[in-house]
Write a protein that holds these residues in place. Structure first.
Motif, PDB file in Angstrom:
ATOM      1  N   ALA A  10      23.928  41.642  86.152  1.00 50.83           N
ATOM      2  CA  ALA A  10      24.062  41.345  87.289  1.00 50.83           C
ATOM      3  C   ALA A  10      25.429  41.156  87.373  1.00 50.83           C
ATOM      4  O   ALA A  10      25.883  40.498  87.994  1.00 50.83           O
ATOM      5  CB  ALA A  10      22.996  40.039  87.433  1.00 50.83           C
ATOM      6  N   VAL A  11      25.875  40.668  85.935  1.00 46.66           N
ATOM      7  CA  VAL A  11      26.881  40.098  86.041  1.00 46.66           C
ATOM      8  C   VAL A  11      28.195  41.958  86.459  1.00 46.66           C
ATOM      9  O   VAL A  11      29.222  41.422  87.321  1.00 46.66           O
ATOM     10  CB  VAL A  11      28.415  40.086  84.768  1.00 46.66           C
ATOM     11  N   ILE A  12      27.501  42.767  86.422  1.00 47.81           N
ATOM     12  CA  ILE A  12      28.067  44.242  87.237  1.00 47.81           C
ATOM     13  C   ILE A  12      28.231  44.205  88.315  1.00 47.81           C
ATOM     14  O   ILE A  12      29.077  44.498  88.560  1.00 47.81           O
ATOM     15  CB  ILE A  12      27.788  45.499  86.070  1.00 47.81           C
ATOM     16  N   ASP A  14      28.038  41.431  90.224  1.00 47.06           N
ATOM     17  CA  ASP A  14      29.187  40.679  90.238  1.00 47.06           C
ATOM     18  C   ASP A  14      30.509  41.179  91.003  1.00 47.06           C
ATOM     19  O   ASP A  14      30.582  40.758  91.271  1.00 47.06           O
ATOM     20  CB  ASP A  14      28.952  39.156  89.725  1.00 47.06           C
ATOM     21  N   ARG A  15      31.096  42.093  89.233  1.00 47.86           N
ATOM     22  CA  ARG A  15      31.826  42.421  89.597  1.00 47.86           C
ATOM     23  C   ARG A  15      32.821  43.281  90.338  1.00 47.86           C
ATOM     24  O   ARG A  15      33.572  43.580  91.368  1.00 47.86           O
ATOM     25  CB  ARG A  15      32.859  43.058  87.747  1.00 47.86           C
ATOM     26  N   LYS A  16      31.468  44.485  90.487  1.00 49.63           N
ATOM     27  CA  LYS A  16      31.278  45.021  91.392  1.00 49.63           C
ATOM     28  C   LYS A  16      31.560  44.476  93.388  1.00 49.63           C
ATOM     29  O   LYS A  16      32.825  44.790  94.205  1.00 49.63           O
ATOM     30  CB  LYS A  16      30.170  45.786  92.026  1.00 49.63           C
ATOM     31  N   TYR A  24      37.505  44.240  83.296  1.00 48.02           N
ATOM     32  CA  TYR A  24      37.072  45.730  82.972  1.00 48.02           C
ATOM     33  C   TYR A  24      36.214  46.888  84.214  1.00 48.02           C
ATOM     34  O   TYR A  24      37.173  47.560  84.433  1.00 48.02           O
ATOM     35  CB  TYR A  24      37.650  45.958  81.455  1.00 48.02           C
ATOM     36  N   THR A  25      35.688  45.961  84.003  1.00 50.63           N
ATOM     37  CA  THR A  25      34.252  46.642  85.151  1.00 50.63           C
ATOM     38  C   THR A  25      34.337  46.531  86.326  1.00 50.63           C
ATOM     39  O   THR A  25      34.426  47.758  86.815  1.00 50.63           O
ATOM     40  CB  THR A  25      33.163  45.270  84.726  1.00 50.63           C
ATOM     41  N   ALA A  26      35.394  45.704  87.020  1.00 54.00           N
ATOM     42  CA  ALA A  26      35.834  45.801  88.329  1.00 54.00           C
ATOM     43  C   ALA A  26      36.849  47.533  88.250  1.00 54.00           C
ATOM     44  O   ALA A  26      36.747  47.875  89.411  1.00 54.00           O
ATOM     45  CB  ALA A  26      36.869  44.680  88.764  1.00 54.00           C
ATOM     46  N   GLU A  40      33.600  60.146  82.217  1.00 58.94           N
ATOM     47  CA  GLU A  40      34.733  60.710  81.230  1.00 58.94           C
ATOM     48  C   GLU A  40      33.850  59.355  80.613  1.00 58.94           C
ATOM     49  O   GLU A  40      34.517  59.725  78.541  1.00 58.94           O
ATOM     50  CB  GLU A  40      35.758  60.227  81.510  1.00 58.94           C
ATOM     51  N   LYS A  41      33.887  57.870  79.951  1.00 59.82           N
ATOM     52  CA  LYS A  41      33.934  57.558  79.485  1.00 59.82           C
ATOM     53  C   LYS A  41      32.693  57.369  78.449  1.00 59.82           C
ATOM     54  O   LYS A  41      32.318  57.758  77.283  1.00 59.82           O
ATOM     55  CB  LYS A  41      33.931  56.060  80.011  1.00 59.82           C
ATOM     56  N   LEU A  42      31.819  57.634  79.729  1.00 58.14           N
ATOM     57  CA  LEU A  42      30.000  58.056  78.942  1.00 58.14           C
ATOM     58  C   LEU A  42      30.900  59.853  77.922  1.00 58.14           C
ATOM     59  O   LEU A  42      29.900  59.695  76.842  1.00 58.14           O
ATOM     60  CB  LEU A  42      29.320  58.436  80.548  1.00 58.14           C
TER      61      LEU A  42
HETATM   62  N1  PRT Z   1      29.623  45.614  77.258  1.00 52.39           N
HETATM   63  C1  PRT Z   1      30.652  45.385  78.447  1.00 52.39           C
HETATM   64  C2  PRT Z   1      30.875  46.435  77.444  1.00 52.39           C
HETATM   65  N2  PRT Z   1      31.358  47.681  76.683  1.00 52.39           N
HETATM   66  C3  PRT Z   1      32.094  48.069  76.478  1.00 52.39           C
HETATM   67  N3  PRT Z   1      33.749  47.780  77.164  1.00 52.39           N
HETATM   68  C4  PRT Z   1      34.841  47.682  77.420  1.00 52.39           C
HETATM   69  O1  PRT Z   1      34.843  49.025  77.551  1.00 52.39           O
HETATM   70  C5  PRT Z   1      36.039  50.194  77.560  1.00 52.39           C
HETATM   71  C6  PRT Z   1      35.433  50.667  75.963  1.00 52.39           C
HETATM   72  O2  PRT Z   1      36.448  52.248  75.942  1.00 52.39           O
HETATM   73  P1  PRT Z   1      37.280  52.199  74.430  1.00 52.39           P
HETATM   74  O3  PRT Z   1      36.174  52.859  73.861  1.00 52.39           O
HETATM   75  O4  PRT Z   1      38.022  53.626  74.633  1.00 52.39           O
HETATM   76  O5  PRT Z   1      37.506  51.378  73.973  1.00 52.39           O
HETATM   77  P2  PRT Z   1      38.194  51.193  73.100  1.00 52.39           P
HETATM   78  O6  PRT Z   1      38.592  49.342  72.577  1.00 52.39           O
HETATM   79  O7  PRT Z   1      39.897  51.789  73.905  1.00 52.39           O
HETATM   80  O8  PRT Z   1      37.601  51.461  71.528  1.00 52.39           O
HETATM   81  P3  PRT Z   1      35.911  51.506  70.849  1.00 52.39           P
HETATM   82  O9  PRT Z   1      36.263  50.678  69.767  1.00 52.39           O
HETATM   83  O10 PRT Z   1      35.520  50.053  72.250  1.00 52.39           O
HETATM   84  O11 PRT Z   1      35.152  52.508  70.892  1.00 52.39           O
HETATM   85  C7  PRT Z   1      36.545  49.271  76.407  1.00 52.39           C
HETATM   86  O12 PRT Z   1      38.072  48.728  77.437  1.00 52.39           O
HETATM   87  C8  PRT Z   1      35.877  47.372  76.389  1.00 52.39           C
HETATM   88  O13 PRT Z   1      35.814  46.635  76.004  1.00 52.39           O
HETATM   89  C9  PRT Z   1      32.913  46.464  78.066  1.00 52.39           C
HETATM   90  N4  PRT Z   1      33.056  45.566  78.976  1.00 52.39           N
HETATM   91  C10 PRT Z   1      33.077  44.855  79.430  1.00 52.39           C
HETATM   92  N5  PRT Z   1      31.276  44.381  79.053  1.00 52.39           N
HETATM   93  C11 PRT Z   1      30.438  43.435  79.452  1.00 52.39           C
HETATM   94  O14 PRT Z   1      30.968  43.165  81.405  1.00 52.39           O
HETATM   95  C12 PRT Z   1      30.797  41.764  81.197  1.00 52.39           C
HETATM   96  C13 PRT Z   1      32.140  41.816  82.469  1.00 52.39           C
HETATM   97  O15 PRT Z   1      33.016  42.758  81.805  1.00 52.39           O
HETATM   98  P4  PRT Z   1      34.528  42.211  82.553  1.00 52.39           P
HETATM   99  O16 PRT Z   1      34.040  43.212  83.563  1.00 52.39           O
HETATM  100  O17 PRT Z   1      35.670  42.450  81.428  1.00 52.39           O
HETATM  101  O18 PRT Z   1      35.152  41.119  83.213  1.00 52.39           O
HETATM  102  C14 PRT Z   1      31.556  41.844  79.575  1.00 52.39           C
HETATM  103  O19 PRT Z   1      31.092  40.268  79.769  1.00 52.39           O
HETATM  104  C15 PRT Z   1      30.209  42.148  78.510  1.00 52.39           C
HETATM  105  O20 PRT Z   1      28.997  41.369  78.321  1.00 52.39           O
END
Ligand code: PRT
Length: 94
Positions: A10-12, A14-16, A24-26, A40-42
């Motif tokens: 639901a958060v994802i 919303d960000r979309k 970050y999601t946006a 690429e991230k996957l």
């Molecule tokens: N679950 C996640 C989540 N998992 C991973 N990530 C991001 O995905 C990216 C992963 O890329 P990288 O592996 O390159 O990150 P890194 O920090 O270099 O390396 P790692 O230590 O993570 O492996 C990082 O920037 C993480 O912050 C996430 N970003 C957001 N969420 C969720 O999405 C919600 C909304 O986030 P925003 O869109 O940022 O507001 C958050 O409250 C979370 O619940």
């Protein structure tokens, strides 16, 4: 687990919809690379998960696994799919 995934999805969604600047999601939805950014991230995180498993590093397996699940949910949203699509596929395998 269901609740966590549903709330995260639901958060994802919303960000979309709202595309906040500091999200970050946006940034994945507006990335200049298009869907390749999340793909690429996957790919990267799958490799990191394999390395964590080979090290038998449970903390890192959970960390990278969660990264993969999050980015998979972003991909579903990007493709106008949702959690029900994933659930239906898993359900069909029971
Ligand atoms: N679950 C996640 C989540 N998992 C991973 N990530 C991001 O995905 C990216 C992963 O890329 P990288 O592996 O390159 O990150 P890194 O920090 O270099 O390396 P790692 O230590 O993570 O492996 C990082 O920037 C993480 O912050 C996430 N970003 C957001 N969420 C969720 O999405 C919600 C909304 O986030 P925003 O869109 O940022 O507001 C958050 O409250 C979370 O619940």
């Amino acid at each position: 687990m269901d609740d966590v995934l549903e709330e995260l999805f639901a958060v994802i969604e919303d960000r979309k919809e709202t595309l906040p600047e500091d999200s970050y999601t946006a940034s994945l939805f507006t990335h200049e690379k298009g869907e390749n950014a999340v793909l690429e991230k996957l790919g990267e995180e799958s490799t990191e998960l394999v390395l964590a498993a080979k090290d038998d590093d449970h903390e890192e397996i959970a960390h990278e696994g969660a990264d993969i699940v999050y980015h998979l949910l972003v991909l579903l949203a990007m493709k106008d799919m949702d959690l029900a699509d994933l659930e239906a596929e898993l359900e069909a395998r029971r």
